[in-house]
Scaffold this active site. Sequence first.
Site, short mmCIF file in Angstrom:
data_model
loop_
_atom_site.label_atom_id
_atom_site.label_comp_id
_atom_site.label_asym_id
_atom_site.label_seq_id
_atom_site.Cartn_x
_atom_site.Cartn_y
_atom_site.Cartn_z
N ARG A 67 28.00 149.38 31.69
CA ARG A 67 26.64 149.92 31.65
C ARG A 67 25.70 149.10 32.50
NH1 ARG A 67 25.21 152.40 27.84
NH2 ARG A 67 23.07 151.70 27.98
N ARG A 80 22.45 153.44 23.21
CA ARG A 80 21.98 152.60 24.32
C ARG A 80 21.35 153.43 25.44
NH1 ARG A 80 26.22 147.99 25.49
NH2 ARG A 80 24.39 146.96 26.35
N LYS A 93 27.39 135.53 32.21
CA LYS A 93 27.67 136.90 32.67
C LYS A 93 26.36 137.70 32.79
CE LYS A 93 29.06 140.07 29.55
NZ LYS A 93 28.28 141.31 29.48
N ASN A 94 25.49 137.60 31.76
CA ASN A 94 24.30 138.45 31.73
C ASN A 94 23.15 137.93 32.57
OD1 ASN A 94 25.77 140.15 30.16
ND2 ASN A 94 24.76 139.64 28.23
N CYS A 123 28.12 153.83 24.14
CA CYS A 123 29.22 152.86 24.15
C CYS A 123 29.53 152.56 22.68
CB CYS A 123 28.85 151.61 24.93
SG CYS A 123 27.91 150.42 24.00
N ASP A 176 24.39 139.28 20.25
CA ASP A 176 25.70 139.05 20.87
C ASP A 176 26.49 137.96 20.16
OD1 ASP A 176 24.64 139.65 24.32
OD2 ASP A 176 25.06 140.96 22.62
N ARG A 221 36.22 141.10 29.76
CA ARG A 221 34.95 141.49 30.38
C ARG A 221 33.95 140.36 30.32
NH1 ARG A 221 32.35 146.87 28.48
NH2 ARG A 221 30.92 145.98 29.98
#
Length: 416
Positions: A92, A121, A22-23, A116, A304, A396
């Site tokens: 974000r 952040r 995802k990132n 968040c 994470d 997500r």
Amino acid sequence: MDKIEIVGGVSLCGEISISGAKNAALPVMAASILGPGENIISNIPRLRDISTMGKLLAHLGMGYHQENGEAILQSEHISSIEAPYDFVKTMRASVLVLGPLLARMGEAKVSLPGGCAIGARPINLHIMGLKKMGAEITLCDGYIHAKAGKLKGATIYFDIPTVTGTENLMMAASIAEGVTVLENAACEPEIIDLANALISMGAEIQGAGTGIVKIKGVNNLRPLNYRIIPDRIETGTFLTAAAITGGNVEITNCDPSLAEAFINKLGETGTVITHGPDKISVKGPEQLKAEDIKTMPYPGFPTDMQAQFMALMTVAEGTSLITENIFENRFMHVAELRRMGADIRVEGSTATVKGVKSLKGAPVMATDLRASASLVIAGLAASGTTTIDRVYHIDRGYQNIEEKLKPLGAKIRRVT
Ligand code: EPZ
């Protein structure tokens, strides 16, 4: 609102395949703004965040659709330079369009992301870097309004190694005039993936993945056709699920070299891990051993994976000290794990986890993406039924998590 219901106590056995990261996919999708034409991204995960980014790029006037695991992005025409609050407040990472939009269009209007669940952040470092490259930036009505003629190369020092800050500025610098040097840059594998995608478009980038990244601006970039790396956090999440249930799982389509810190730490808990170039075999021990962790920028233990590792430690033998050094409020999962019988005490940025014999299923609530993953892991190990509310957090970052876990024997279902 969907819920996930898990009846725990089953040892997971079988094979599970990892989706694209995802990132990495999010910044590479934003990079397609810089390559006018048809951009193709393969190994793209089917996640809420990915569709949110696709809708945002479509809002900017680009064509976007997904088919057979590929995202096709038509970026010939950009008809808007504004990323509205509605998109940014749900994700974000929308801020990743700021750098490429400003570089290509000379102007960008991006809503400030706001805080968040895991922390304030801020994006002050993104803004500092763009100002150094010649952008005029004003903040009004909750929006960042950036304007620039041609961006100029600059030397930019990050007080903190910021992942999306490094990505935003790497993208902006790739078509700026002159050389940009990013110092104290973030080194995550997703940054190397973005750099490789930009290089495939014609960008000149050296040092991605180290603390010093040099970008020599070029006049223009061609559309990309790029395959995203496997998701190292999804990999770590399923490794943890196998370990906590005493299971025997083969994880495929992954890249173990992207998760070395986590794999080594998991091995210290007594979990047996062997791996080849694109698969990992994991066997959970009879009794897990408590281990301490401190989250650090890559290549340290990833923030994470902190929530998932904490779930594991709740049933380990001994006491584990878990220190969160990246975000100021990333212990939202503690209260929920306590509802399942975990013995956790938080003081400042450190959580003390005393292992208990077993957890008990309970109704719990997801608060953020990785906290929700830790509740799934805890539910798989707990006796009885766990119901997780606000499941949109999980969607997500995890592609149909229940469909991936069911074949391993997990008694898990989505309740709409
Ligand atoms: C990225 O967020 C990831 N998101 C996060 O993953 C991840 O937790 C985080 O990096 C850290 O690894 C994406 O890549 C889309 P940072 P990012 O900027 O870039 C401070 C997930 O679960 N900071 O590296 O927003 C900041 O407050 C998500 O997939 C500033 O002070 O994180 C934090 O304390 C959650 N000013 C630290 O730096 C800035 O301008 C690291 O943040 C930018 C950051």
